[in-house]
Design a protein around this motif. Structure first.
Motif, short mmCIF file in Angstrom:
data_model
loop_
_atom_site.label_atom_id
_atom_site.label_comp_id
_atom_site.label_asym_id
_atom_site.label_seq_id
_atom_site.Cartn_x
_atom_site.Cartn_y
_atom_site.Cartn_z
N ILE A 258 4.32 8.78 27.85
CA ILE A 258 2.86 8.66 27.93
C ILE A 258 2.46 8.06 29.28
O ILE A 258 1.34 8.24 29.75
CB ILE A 258 2.32 7.81 26.76
N GLY A 259 3.39 7.38 29.93
CA GLY A 259 3.13 6.84 31.27
C GLY A 259 3.24 7.87 32.38
O GLY A 259 3.06 7.52 33.57
N PHE A 260 3.51 9.12 32.04
CA PHE A 260 3.63 10.19 33.05
C PHE A 260 2.45 10.22 34.03
O PHE A 260 2.67 10.29 35.25
CB PHE A 260 3.79 11.54 32.34
N PRO A 261 1.19 10.19 33.57
CA PRO A 261 0.09 10.24 34.54
C PRO A 261 0.08 9.05 35.49
O PRO A 261 -0.39 9.16 36.62
CB PRO A 261 -1.16 10.29 33.67
N VAL A 262 0.58 7.90 35.01
CA VAL A 262 0.66 6.73 35.88
C VAL A 262 1.67 6.98 36.99
O VAL A 262 1.39 6.74 38.18
CB VAL A 262 1.05 5.47 35.08
N ALA A 263 2.83 7.48 36.62
CA ALA A 263 3.87 7.78 37.62
C ALA A 263 3.41 8.86 38.60
O ALA A 263 3.72 8.81 39.79
CB ALA A 263 5.16 8.20 36.93
N ILE A 264 2.67 9.84 38.09
CA ILE A 264 2.13 10.89 38.97
C ILE A 264 1.13 10.30 39.96
O ILE A 264 1.10 10.67 41.14
CB ILE A 264 1.45 11.99 38.12
N ALA A 265 0.32 9.36 39.49
CA ALA A 265 -0.73 8.79 40.35
C ALA A 265 -0.17 7.82 41.37
O ALA A 265 -0.59 7.84 42.54
CB ALA A 265 -1.77 8.09 39.49
N VAL A 266 0.78 6.95 40.97
CA VAL A 266 1.21 5.86 41.86
C VAL A 266 2.63 6.01 42.37
O VAL A 266 3.05 5.25 43.24
CB VAL A 266 1.05 4.49 41.15
N GLY A 267 3.38 6.95 41.83
CA GLY A 267 4.76 7.13 42.25
C GLY A 267 5.72 6.45 41.30
O GLY A 267 5.37 5.48 40.61
N TRP A 268 6.96 6.95 41.25
CA TRP A 268 7.92 6.44 40.29
C TRP A 268 8.28 4.98 40.53
O TRP A 268 8.46 4.20 39.59
CB TRP A 268 9.19 7.29 40.29
N ASP A 269 8.38 4.57 41.77
CA ASP A 269 8.78 3.19 42.06
C ASP A 269 7.78 2.20 41.47
O ASP A 269 8.17 1.15 40.93
CB ASP A 269 8.92 2.97 43.56
N GLU A 270 6.49 2.51 41.58
CA GLU A 270 5.48 1.62 41.03
C GLU A 270 5.52 1.61 39.50
O GLU A 270 5.36 0.56 38.87
CB GLU A 270 4.08 2.05 41.51
N PHE A 271 5.75 2.78 38.90
CA PHE A 271 5.87 2.82 37.45
C PHE A 271 7.08 2.01 37.00
O PHE A 271 7.01 1.25 36.02
CB PHE A 271 5.99 4.27 36.97
N ALA A 272 8.20 2.13 37.73
CA ALA A 272 9.39 1.36 37.39
C ALA A 272 9.14 -0.14 37.54
O ALA A 272 9.64 -0.96 36.75
CB ALA A 272 10.57 1.79 38.28
N ALA A 273 8.34 -0.53 38.55
CA ALA A 273 8.00 -1.94 38.72
C ALA A 273 7.17 -2.45 37.55
O ALA A 273 7.34 -3.60 37.11
CB ALA A 273 7.25 -2.14 40.03
N MET A 274 6.29 -1.60 37.04
CA MET A 274 5.49 -1.98 35.88
C MET A 274 6.40 -2.22 34.67
O MET A 274 6.22 -3.18 33.91
CB MET A 274 4.45 -0.90 35.59
N LEU A 275 7.40 -1.35 34.50
CA LEU A 275 8.37 -1.53 33.42
C LEU A 275 9.12 -2.85 33.57
O LEU A 275 9.34 -3.58 32.60
CB LEU A 275 9.36 -0.37 33.39
N GLU A 276 9.52 -3.17 34.79
CA GLU A 276 10.30 -4.39 35.02
C GLU A 276 9.46 -5.64 34.78
O GLU A 276 9.94 -6.64 34.24
CB GLU A 276 10.88 -4.41 36.43
N GLY A 277 8.19 -5.60 35.16
CA GLY A 277 7.31 -6.74 34.87
C GLY A 277 7.17 -6.97 33.38
O GLY A 277 7.20 -8.11 32.90
N ALA A 278 7.03 -5.88 32.63
CA ALA A 278 6.95 -6.00 31.18
C ALA A 278 8.26 -6.52 30.61
O ALA A 278 8.28 -7.35 29.68
CB ALA A 278 6.59 -4.65 30.56
N ALA A 279 9.39 -6.06 31.16
CA ALA A 279 10.70 -6.49 30.67
C ALA A 279 10.91 -7.99 30.89
O ALA A 279 11.57 -8.66 30.09
CB ALA A 279 11.81 -5.70 31.37
#
Length: 504
Positions: A258-279
């Motif tokens: 469901i985070g696909f549009p986020v990764a499309i908008a900001v790039g995979w590295d930023e989406f991965a950073a969001m995952l790491e902050g949540a982790a």
């Protein structure tokens, strides 16, 4: 054991209630109730010192948490065991962030890699020029992506993303007007791939592509679903289906495909950073016990105000324009999760469950609703959220004034001010909490969302309810389907409304 813990808390109602000023005078409130956590992009300070939590309340709520089996419920959550008892499911959203059972984490990583490859292919032009994405979903399939994209793309996006959830055609037409069909992809986000609002909007989006010269509209669709077979039946190529686990609930699904549009908008590295902050929050919540556990501490304050002081609402004000959609996101997260009237065992609850979550943005709200917060007869616990680093490049005065207002409101709610003119008097002693971020990067955003997820779960455990089902949304949808089918009769008012609208 639970009854004894409740009884002990109830005795606090009859005791004198120290004011916030008295609590600060009595000891080190900041040392006890203000804590910073380190993240990849800075710190977050969680300051609950301006709440009425004291040692007696903490002791009482810790006893309640023990009686409710908080430690075991938390362990079961992270172990991937059944915690959604009414539907017989696990709730494995933390595994999407790499924190959970080994099997669930591995499956999430596999699905993420599939999504990563598609995101990179689109960004590299392998699917042709893609300048726009219309993301179609509803509920958690829309609110999470909309929040993240709005927060993280103020300086521009790699792909222009429009999130559409409302079945009202005006919403979809607005997205059409902003996009060039020749360079637009469609993401259809539905766990079951049967949600009527989402699928109706998806059909209209395909028609718009076809009517505007796109010869293979289905070739422009990416499906985000836990039911990939249904997406194939609908017409989506299996190479453009991004699955996620059935054990990931809708309002907790931002971390999945469901985070696909986020990764499309900001790039995979930023989406991965969001995952790491949540982790980082996941690990804190999993590994920290007692009052030092920040989501649990927040839940203790929530229960103090809703269960012991009768507060029926909680307000959230983001002093950061990039978090304008956070109150909307939290409304669903908290009220759909904990707006229940029975326990996890099906018995009636013996007190209030979720308060009404509402809020707004910064100084705008000060000129709209803060009159009630300061001088109204309704006591509303308030959360303030702000970032030290500005999100703009203008004169620093903008951000200095913004933060000054944020901190002043918390101080004013607590201190109040007397006046011989009653209309100009402020009673004070009104509670607030402040979440102060170093800066609002992707990791911090992920941490903020995960903090509220675990706060919601902790509240549910203290209440003895199941936060992972949402049967309350089904009845109205079922009746709407009956209206569409024309095979039901209703009360005179509803019949008159249907007739006035020409619906039969």
């Amino acid at each position: 054991m639970t009854d004894a813990a409740h009884a002990a808390l109830e005795t606090l109602r009859a005791l004198p209630r120290p004011s916030l000023a008295e609590l600060f005078a009595a000891g080190d409130r900041l040392g006890a109730f203000a804590t910073s956590l380190d993240l990849p992009d800075g710190k977050i300070l969680f300051d609950w010192s301006k709440t009425h939590l004291d040692a007696a309340h903490v002791e009482g709520f810790l006893a309640l948490a023990e009686a409710r089996g908080f430690a075991e419920r938390r362990r079961a959550l992270f172990a991937g065991e059944v915690v959604n008892v009414t539907e017989g499911r696990a709730a494995e959203h933390t595994a999407q962030r790499g924190v959970g059972s080994e099997e669930a984490v591995e499956l999430a990583a596999t699905f993420h890699e599939r999504m990563h490859m598609l995101v990179e292919a689109i960004h590299l032009g392998a699917l042709g020029e893609v300048r726009h994405l219309i993301h179609i979903g509803i509920g958690g399939s829309a609110l999470g992506p909309a929040l993240a994209i709005d927060a993280l793309t103020r300086d521009g996006a790699m792909v222009d993303v429009h999130v559409v959830s409302n079945i009202d055609g005006v919403a979809l037409e607005a997205a059409f007007a902003a996009c060039d069909p020749a360079t637009t992809m469609i993401a259809v986000a539905s766990k079951t791939f049967t949600t009527i609002e989402t699928m109706t909007n998806a059909h209209s989006a395909l028609a718009w592509l076809s009517e505007n010269g796109v010869t293979d509209p289905y070739g422009r669709v990416v499906a985000l679903t836990a039911a990939p077979d249904k997406a194939v039946e609908w017409g989506v190529d299996e190479t453009r289906i991004l699955p996620f686990s059935e054990s990931v609930g809708g309002r907790y699904s931002l971390w999945s495909s469901i985070g696909f549009p986020v990764a499309i908008a900001v790039g995979w590295d930023e989406f991965a950073a969001m995952l790491e902050g949540a982790a980082a929050i996941d690990r804190h919540f999993r590994d920290t016990d007692g009052i030092a556990n920040l989501p649990l501490r927040a839940a203790f304050a929530d229960q103090l105000y809703s269960a012991l002081r009768g507060c029926q609402t909680r307000a959230v004000f983001a002093y950061d324009e990039r978090l304008a959609l956070l109150p909307d996101y939290l409304q669903q997260l908290e009220m759909e999760s904990n707006g229940k009237r029975v326990t996890a065992e099906g018995a009636p609850v013996d007190g209030p469950t979720s308060p009404i979550t509402w809020g707004g943005v910064g100084t705008d709200a000060q000129h709209a609703v803060f009159q009630l917060l300061h001088q109204g007869t309704v006591i509303v616990p308030v959360d303030f959220i702000a970032a030290i680093q500005p999100g703009d490049t203008l004169d620093p005065a903008h951000h200095r004034i913004l933060l000054s207002n944020c901190f002043a409101q918390g101080a004013a709610l607590m201190a109040g001010q007397g006046n011989d003119d009653p209309a100009r008097a402020y009673p004070g002693d009104r509670p607030s909490a402040t979440i102060l971020c170093d800066e609002l990067g992707a990791a911090t955003l992920g941490a903020l969302i995960a903090f509220h997820e675990h706060r919601t779960f902790a509240n549910a455990v203290l209440l003895g309810i199941n936060p992972f089902d949402q049967f309350g949304v089904e009845l109205g949808k079922a009746i709407a389907k009956q209206i569409e089918q024309g095979n039901a009769r209703f009360d005179p008012s509803t019949e008159a409304l249907l007739a006035a609208a020409g619906i039969s």
